[in-house]
Design a protein around this motif. Structure first.
Motif, PDB file in Angstrom:
ATOM      1  N   ALA A 180     -38.043 -44.112  -9.818  1.00 33.41           N
ATOM      2  CA  ALA A 180     -36.699 -43.686  -9.412  1.00 33.41           C
ATOM      3  C   ALA A 180     -36.763 -42.364  -8.650  1.00 33.41           C
ATOM      4  O   ALA A 180     -36.105 -42.193  -7.619  1.00 33.41           O
ATOM      5  CB  ALA A 180     -35.802 -43.557 -10.635  1.00 33.41           C
ATOM      6  N   ILE A 181     -37.574 -41.439  -9.151  1.00 30.18           N
ATOM      7  CA  ILE A 181     -37.687 -40.126  -8.494  1.00 30.18           C
ATOM      8  C   ILE A 181     -38.317 -40.276  -7.106  1.00 30.18           C
ATOM      9  O   ILE A 181     -37.819 -39.736  -6.113  1.00 30.18           O
ATOM     10  CB  ILE A 181     -38.516 -39.155  -9.366  1.00 30.18           C
ATOM     11  CG1 ILE A 181     -37.740 -38.855 -10.665  1.00 30.18           C
ATOM     12  CG2 ILE A 181     -38.825 -37.871  -8.601  1.00 30.18           C
ATOM     13  CD1 ILE A 181     -38.564 -38.178 -11.733  1.00 30.18           C
ATOM     14  N   THR A 232     -35.567 -41.688   0.028  1.00 27.31           N
ATOM     15  CA  THR A 232     -34.255 -41.781   0.661  1.00 27.31           C
ATOM     16  C   THR A 232     -34.004 -40.562   1.539  1.00 27.31           C
ATOM     17  O   THR A 232     -33.697 -40.672   2.728  1.00 27.31           O
ATOM     18  CB  THR A 232     -33.143 -41.846  -0.407  1.00 27.31           C
ATOM     19  OG1 THR A 232     -33.454 -42.893  -1.318  1.00 27.31           O
ATOM     20  CG2 THR A 232     -31.798 -42.091   0.212  1.00 27.31           C
ATOM     21  N   ARG A 233     -34.182 -39.382   0.939  1.00 26.09           N
ATOM     22  CA  ARG A 233     -33.949 -38.141   1.677  1.00 26.09           C
ATOM     23  C   ARG A 233     -34.907 -38.023   2.858  1.00 26.09           C
ATOM     24  O   ARG A 233     -34.530 -37.630   3.951  1.00 26.09           O
ATOM     25  CB  ARG A 233     -34.137 -36.915   0.759  1.00 26.09           C
ATOM     26  CG  ARG A 233     -33.496 -37.062  -0.608  1.00 26.09           C
ATOM     27  CD  ARG A 233     -32.032 -36.673  -0.564  1.00 26.09           C
ATOM     28  NE  ARG A 233     -31.818 -35.367   0.002  1.00 26.09           N
ATOM     29  CZ  ARG A 233     -31.422 -34.307  -0.689  1.00 26.09           C
ATOM     30  NH1 ARG A 233     -31.198 -34.407  -1.969  1.00 26.09           N
ATOM     31  NH2 ARG A 233     -31.234 -33.151  -0.086  1.00 26.09           N
ATOM     32  N   PHE A 284     -32.622 -45.820  -1.677  1.00 21.75           N
ATOM     33  CA  PHE A 284     -31.677 -45.357  -2.691  1.00 21.75           C
ATOM     34  C   PHE A 284     -31.309 -46.491  -3.653  1.00 21.75           C
ATOM     35  O   PHE A 284     -31.205 -46.301  -4.862  1.00 21.75           O
ATOM     36  CB  PHE A 284     -30.418 -44.791  -2.022  1.00 21.75           C
ATOM     37  CG  PHE A 284     -29.463 -44.160  -2.993  1.00 21.75           C
ATOM     38  CD1 PHE A 284     -29.846 -43.048  -3.733  1.00 21.75           C
ATOM     39  CD2 PHE A 284     -28.208 -44.698  -3.198  1.00 21.75           C
ATOM     40  CE1 PHE A 284     -28.976 -42.469  -4.651  1.00 21.75           C
ATOM     41  CE2 PHE A 284     -27.335 -44.129  -4.112  1.00 21.75           C
ATOM     42  CZ  PHE A 284     -27.720 -43.012  -4.843  1.00 21.75           C
ATOM     43  N   GLN A 285     -31.159 -47.699  -3.071  1.00 21.05           N
ATOM     44  CA  GLN A 285     -30.892 -48.862  -3.926  1.00 21.05           C
ATOM     45  C   GLN A 285     -32.058 -49.096  -4.878  1.00 21.05           C
ATOM     46  O   GLN A 285     -31.874 -49.505  -6.028  1.00 21.05           O
ATOM     47  CB  GLN A 285     -30.662 -50.115  -3.070  1.00 21.05           C
ATOM     48  CG  GLN A 285     -29.429 -50.007  -2.186  1.00 21.05           C
ATOM     49  CD  GLN A 285     -29.346 -51.088  -1.146  1.00 21.05           C
ATOM     50  OE1 GLN A 285     -30.318 -51.809  -0.892  1.00 21.05           O
ATOM     51  NE2 GLN A 285     -28.189 -51.201  -0.512  1.00 21.05           N
ATOM     52  N   ASP A 286     -33.275 -48.814  -4.385  1.00 16.14           N
ATOM     53  CA  ASP A 286     -34.458 -48.983  -5.231  1.00 16.14           C
ATOM     54  C   ASP A 286     -34.422 -48.024  -6.415  1.00 16.14           C
ATOM     55  O   ASP A 286     -34.824 -48.380  -7.531  1.00 16.14           O
ATOM     56  CB  ASP A 286     -35.736 -48.734  -4.424  1.00 16.14           C
ATOM     57  CG  ASP A 286     -35.958 -49.847  -3.411  1.00 16.14           C
ATOM     58  OD1 ASP A 286     -35.450 -50.952  -3.640  1.00 16.14           O
ATOM     59  OD2 ASP A 286     -36.633 -49.581  -2.395  1.00 16.14           O
ATOM     60  N   ALA A 287     -33.941 -46.801  -6.158  1.00 14.56           N
ATOM     61  CA  ALA A 287     -33.843 -45.821  -7.247  1.00 14.56           C
ATOM     62  C   ALA A 287     -32.884 -46.346  -8.318  1.00 14.56           C
ATOM     63  O   ALA A 287     -33.181 -46.272  -9.523  1.00 14.56           O
ATOM     64  CB  ALA A 287     -33.359 -44.480  -6.701  1.00 14.56           C
ATOM     65  N   LEU A 288     -31.762 -46.907  -7.876  1.00  7.89           N
ATOM     66  CA  LEU A 288     -30.791 -47.472  -8.823  1.00  7.89           C
ATOM     67  C   LEU A 288     -31.398 -48.666  -9.568  1.00  7.89           C
ATOM     68  O   LEU A 288     -31.196 -48.835 -10.778  1.00  7.89           O
ATOM     69  CB  LEU A 288     -29.521 -47.908  -8.090  1.00  7.89           C
ATOM     70  CG  LEU A 288     -28.731 -46.790  -7.413  1.00  7.89           C
ATOM     71  CD1 LEU A 288     -27.508 -47.352  -6.698  1.00  7.89           C
ATOM     72  CD2 LEU A 288     -28.309 -45.732  -8.430  1.00  7.89           C
ATOM     73  N   THR A 290     -38.464 -42.936  -5.135  1.00  5.26           N
ATOM     74  CA  THR A 290     -37.614 -43.627  -4.157  1.00  5.26           C
ATOM     75  C   THR A 290     -36.412 -42.765  -3.751  1.00  5.26           C
ATOM     76  O   THR A 290     -35.950 -42.838  -2.620  1.00  5.26           O
ATOM     77  CB  THR A 290     -37.141 -45.001  -4.681  1.00  5.26           C
ATOM     78  OG1 THR A 290     -36.694 -44.860  -6.026  1.00  5.26           O
ATOM     79  CG2 THR A 290     -38.258 -46.016  -4.633  1.00  5.26           C
ATOM     80  N   TYR A 291     -35.946 -41.935  -4.691  1.00  9.25           N
ATOM     81  CA  TYR A 291     -34.869 -41.020  -4.315  1.00  9.25           C
ATOM     82  C   TYR A 291     -35.381 -40.014  -3.286  1.00  9.25           C
ATOM     83  O   TYR A 291     -34.708 -39.722  -2.291  1.00  9.25           O
ATOM     84  CB  TYR A 291     -34.306 -40.290  -5.541  1.00  9.25           C
ATOM     85  CG  TYR A 291     -33.176 -39.365  -5.150  1.00  9.25           C
ATOM     86  CD1 TYR A 291     -31.959 -39.893  -4.721  1.00  9.25           C
ATOM     87  CD2 TYR A 291     -33.344 -37.981  -5.166  1.00  9.25           C
ATOM     88  CE1 TYR A 291     -30.934 -39.060  -4.329  1.00  9.25           C
ATOM     89  CE2 TYR A 291     -32.317 -37.141  -4.762  1.00  9.25           C
ATOM     90  CZ  TYR A 291     -31.112 -37.687  -4.350  1.00  9.25           C
ATOM     91  OH  TYR A 291     -30.105 -36.861  -3.947  1.00  9.25           O
ATOM     92  N   TRP A 292     -36.582 -39.515  -3.506  1.00  2.38           N
ATOM     93  CA  TRP A 292     -37.186 -38.606  -2.525  1.00  2.38           C
ATOM     94  C   TRP A 292     -37.343 -39.314  -1.181  1.00  2.38           C
ATOM     95  O   TRP A 292     -37.062 -38.745  -0.124  1.00  2.38           O
ATOM     96  CB  TRP A 292     -38.553 -38.113  -3.039  1.00  2.38           C
ATOM     97  CG  TRP A 292     -39.244 -37.266  -2.017  1.00  2.38           C
ATOM     98  CD1 TRP A 292     -39.035 -35.939  -1.772  1.00  2.38           C
ATOM     99  CD2 TRP A 292     -40.235 -37.702  -1.063  1.00  2.38           C
ATOM    100  NE1 TRP A 292     -39.818 -35.519  -0.733  1.00  2.38           N
ATOM    101  CE2 TRP A 292     -40.571 -36.575  -0.282  1.00  2.38           C
ATOM    102  CE3 TRP A 292     -40.861 -38.920  -0.803  1.00  2.38           C
ATOM    103  CZ2 TRP A 292     -41.506 -36.640   0.740  1.00  2.38           C
ATOM    104  CZ3 TRP A 292     -41.793 -38.985   0.214  1.00  2.38           C
ATOM    105  CH2 TRP A 292     -42.104 -37.848   0.979  1.00  2.38           C
TER     106      TRP A 292
END
Ligand code: ZN
Length: 390
Positions: A121-122, A128-129, A150-154, A124-126
């Motif tokens: 999650a961390i 995204t940015r 971002f969807q992957d993080a979710l 994939t969130y990174w």
């Protein structure tokens, strides 16, 4: 210009990250019997492929147009995306089948599995940015990849819930999460596939068309624009349009106007790569500057020698902008007057006499003839499009 190399680099880094994530998820998921983690790992394989497709697309898009491909190879990106859509759809189907038909055992090492998903999650969130902040022109493919990360993080959060379900033997929880992931992946493949097919089939772009229309109609000297056609190829747009210009413009001036239009469009819309403009004589739309050749009684003059004043008015608000008095038109000074009127931005004159006034036309000023002499009626006739130019 578009920063292809930065886009390529970032899509490769994304692929690489997903590779590591899927490797851990699939191997540890199998080892410790967590179907949910394996499913998410398979999903990440689709993400690896997406990253590669973006890379391949940008790789070709970077190549210059050639004799063989005069419009460039930008659609390679869309074609690659189409193949990826099929690959992703297959991954979704596999995951759903897996959950429906395989037997679930007891999972081991739940903390380790949950930690992996947390890290995922961390990461994939990174991502995204990282993807969304790619400098330069927005590359649609990179942007879409960023949104997807971002969807992957979710998804990872959902997977953690699924692992908890497996751990505490709440059977329906992993089933819901697993099939949910499968359906979500199918939907993702549908979206990617639909977009790439529509782009490959040259679907128009409503928003881009509106943008072009707004920019072009506000350029000085342009009467109007129609037949705007937009198509997309990879990250770029191609557009063609019919530009309505004052009918009396010389070919040279019409070309200059088209160049100005092209330059303004490109500056405002950097993803617009090709602009093809067909110039045609426009009809009156209400934003011309008009000059009336009048005699001393404020009527339209019917002979050159009777012209005593020139009234210049803005047809949009019908206000007289300026009056040039003490006019004495002769053969010899016509071009001086013409150039002066052009300087003042006059597009057309109305004259009640028979002479052709070629000098004015040479300056790109349209000459309208009428037999009506009343100033107000003449303006109305002009606005109704009832006067004819030479
Ligand atoms: Zn994904």
């Amino acid at each position: 210009m578009v920063n292809f190399s930065e886009g390529k680099k970032r899509s490769l880094i994304a692929s690489f990250m997903y590779m590591i994530l899927s490797l851990f998820k699939i191997s540890l998921g199998y080892k410790f019997s967590s179907l949910v983690i394996v499913a998410d790992g398979i999903h990440n394989i689709a993400d690896i492929l997406t990253g590669f497709a973006v890379y391949i697309g940008l790789f070709f898009a970077e190549k210059y147009p050639s004799e063989k491909f005069p419009f460039g190879l930008y659609k390679a990106e869309n074609l690659a995306s189409l193949f990826i859509a099929f690959a992703i759809a297959y991954a979704g189907y596999e995951i759903i089948m897996e959950f429906l038909f395989s037997k679930q055992g007891k999972i081991f090492m739940p903390f380790l599995l949950i930690t992996i998903e947390l890290i995922s999650a961390i990461v994939t969130y990174w991502l995204t940015r990282y993807l969304i902040s790619t400098p330069g022109i927005k590359l649609d493919a990179i942007n879409a990849e960023g949104v997807h990360a971002f969807q992957d993080a979710l998804t990872s959060i959902a997977v953690i819930i699924g692992v908890l379900g497996e751990w505490f033997s709440i059977k329906y929880l992993p089933l819901i999460i697993g099939i949910g992931i499968g359906v979500y992946i199918l939907y993702q493949s549908y979206q990617i596939g639909r977009d790439s097919i529509l782009t490959l089939l040259d679907m128009g772009d409503e928003k881009m068309m509106e943008n072009i229309k707004n920019i072009v109609s506000n350029i000085e000297g342009v009467i109007g624009v129609h037949e705007i056609k937009v198509r997309k190829a990879g990250p770029f747009y191609f557009a063609s349009m019919h530009l309505e210009a004052p009918p009396a413009l010389s070919v040279k001036d019409a070309d200059k106007l088209a160049d100005i239009v092209e330059e303004k469009l490109r500056r405002a819309l950097p993803s617009l790569l090709y602009v093809s403009i067909h110039v045609e004589p426009g009809s009156y739309t209400g934003k011309w500057k008009l000059a009336l050749l009048e005699d001393e009684n404020d009527s339209l003059a019917d002979e050159i020698s009777k012209v005593k004043k020139i009234k210049i008015l803005d047809t949009q608000n019908k206000n007289i902008e300026s009056i040039i008095n003490d006019i004495n038109l002769k053969q010899g000074n016509m071009s001086i007057i013409s150039s002066m009127l052009k300087e003042k931005g006059v597009n057309a004159i109305i004259y009640a006499g028979k002479e052709k006034l070629l000098s004015l036309k040479a300056y790109g000023i349209e000459v309208y003839h009428t037999s009506e002499k009343d100033e107000k009626k003449v303006i109305d006739l002009f606005k109704e499009g009832k006067l004819n130019a030479d």
